[in-house]
Design an enzyme around this catalytic site. Structure first.
Site, PDB file in Angstrom:
ATOM      1  CG  ASN A  51      28.371  11.873  22.655  1.00 57.80           C
ATOM      2  OD1 ASN A  51      28.659  11.873  21.454  1.00 57.80           O
ATOM      3  ND2 ASN A  51      27.975  12.965  23.306  1.00 57.80           N
ATOM      4  CE  LYS A  54      30.937  14.644  24.647  1.00 57.90           C
ATOM      5  NZ  LYS A  54      31.210  15.535  25.762  1.00 57.90           N
ATOM      6  CG  HIS A 114      25.502  16.408  24.300  1.00 56.47           C
ATOM      7  ND1 HIS A 114      26.394  17.405  24.600  1.00 56.47           N
ATOM      8  CD2 HIS A 114      25.947  15.295  24.932  1.00 56.47           C
ATOM      9  CE1 HIS A 114      27.342  16.902  25.371  1.00 56.47           C
ATOM     10  NE2 HIS A 114      27.103  15.632  25.586  1.00 56.47           N
ATOM     11  CD  GLU A 169      29.819  18.485  24.051  1.00 54.21           C
ATOM     12  OE1 GLU A 169      29.677  17.770  23.050  1.00 54.21           O
ATOM     13  OE2 GLU A 169      30.475  18.130  25.069  1.00 54.21           O
ATOM     14  CD  GLU A 198      25.624  13.702  28.943  1.00 53.90           C
ATOM     15  OE1 GLU A 198      26.476  12.811  28.986  1.00 53.90           O
ATOM     16  OE2 GLU A 198      25.492  14.469  27.987  1.00 53.90           O
ATOM     17  N   GLY A 203      33.514  16.548  30.455  1.00 54.48           N
ATOM     18  CA  GLY A 203      34.866  16.786  29.940  1.00 54.48           C
ATOM     19  C   GLY A 203      35.756  17.557  30.891  1.00 54.48           C
ATOM     20  CB  SER A 253      34.061  13.360  34.413  1.00 51.08           C
ATOM     21  OG  SER A 253      34.347  14.584  33.741  1.00 51.08           O
ATOM     22  N   GLY A 308      34.641  11.115  26.728  1.00 49.50           N
ATOM     23  CA  GLY A 308      36.074  10.839  26.522  1.00 49.50           C
ATOM     24  C   GLY A 308      36.462   9.381  26.727  1.00 49.50           C
TER      25      GLY A 308
HETATM   26  P1  13P Z   1      32.763  13.149  29.267  1.00 53.40           P
HETATM   27  O1  13P Z   1      32.536  11.701  29.668  1.00 53.40           O
HETATM   28  O2  13P Z   1      33.917  13.323  28.358  1.00 53.40           O
HETATM   29  O3  13P Z   1      32.744  14.052  30.450  1.00 53.40           O
HETATM   30  O4  13P Z   1      31.477  13.557  28.370  1.00 53.40           O
HETATM   31  C1  13P Z   1      30.205  13.266  28.824  1.00 53.40           C
HETATM   32  C2  13P Z   1      29.249  13.537  27.732  1.00 53.40           C
HETATM   33  O5  13P Z   1      29.035  14.674  27.343  1.00 53.40           O
HETATM   34  C3  13P Z   1      28.562  12.391  27.100  1.00 53.40           C
HETATM   35  O6  13P Z   1      27.527  12.807  26.281  1.00 53.40           O
END
Ligand code: 13P
Length: 251
Positions: A9, A11, A95, A97, A167, A173, A212, A234
């Site tokens: 992802n 983002k 998601h 976010e 998640e 993150g 992560s 990330g």
């Molecule tokens: P990170 O791997 O950056 O923690 O993000 C996870 C995520 O939100 C994937 O959708």
């Protein structure tokens, strides 16, 4: 046997130039056979990534799609029909976010889930608890409610053509990964909730862990019985790191 899946992802990251570089890096990866690999670029770059990955066994998905299946008067949104025409096969729904920052509710997400499936776009339903909810002992209640929302609206068979990503919000993150056992416990509860309605659907659905994940911790997480791969944030922005995570899922 469930096929492992590793999905990146991206983002809201990228420029034309950085996306070209990342896509080129992905094209050059040696990927393990038997692992389904997918990337979710920002909508603006979906065409660029699909062109750049032509002939490569990497599926492209969207990070969001509209509440209605077909194109129409809905400013700023992209319809599942349009994403399918562009070559997308998957879409992220819910998601954290988008739940937290954009304010998407279970009701809106139900509509997006159904609209995607109506056009053959496979939803990857993202669910997970906040740190506050975990500390209050409410993890399974929260995740169970997010899952029930879809089951109550469309029946458990909706998950015959969907993927679920667990998640934990506190792990996204932050560098704080759930331990393999913490993640496994929630994955087992998710599969158990589905199995109570339909054992076959539960046995077949791919359950991804996200939060992560990196090359250094992927193998341990993916080694757990109910973890079928990962949704990577990330670490998916670096082709070599992402490739190493894909290989961890293949072992
Ligand atoms: P990170 O791997 O950056 O923690 O993000 C996870 C995520 O939100 C994937 O959708």
């Amino acid at each position: 046997m469930r096929r492992p899946m590793v999905a990146g992802n991206w983002k809201m990251h990228g420029t034309r130039a950085s996306v070209a570089e990342l896509t080129e890096g992905l094209s050059n990866l040696v990927l393990p056979s038997g692992v389904e690999v997918a990337v979710f670029p920002p909508a603006l770059f979906i065409n660029q990534v699909i062109d750049g990955l032509a002939g490569k066994e990497i599926t492209v998905g969207a990070q969001n799609s509209a509440v209605q299946p077909e194109q129409g008067a809905l400013t700023g949104e992209v319809a599942p029909e349009q994403l399918v025409e562009a070559g997308c096969k998957l879409v992220l729904i819910g998601h954290s976010e988008r739940r937290q920052i954009i304010g998407e509710t279970d009701e809106v997400l139900n509509r997006k889930f159904a609209a995607a499936q109506a056009k053959g776009l496979k939803p990857v339903l993202c669910i997970g608890e906040t740190l506050e909810e975990r500390e209050a002992g409410k993890t399974l209640e929260v995740v169970g409610r997010q899952l029930s929302s879809i089951i109550e609206a469309f029946g458990v068979k909706a998950f015959a053509s969907a993927v679920i990503a667990y998640e934990p919000v506190w792990a996204i993150g932050t560098g704080l990964t759930a331990t393999p056992q913490q993640a496994q416990d929630v994955h087992a509860a998710i599969r158990g909730q589905l199995a109570a309605e339909d054992a076959e659907v539960a046995a077949k659905v791919q359950l991804l862990y996200g939060g992560s994940v990196k090359a250094a911790n992927a193998a341990e997480l993916f080694g757990m019985p109910d973890i079928d791969g990962g949704l990577i944030g990330g670490a998916s922005l670096n082709a070599d790191e992402f490739g190493a995570i894909c290989r961890a899922a293949g072992n």
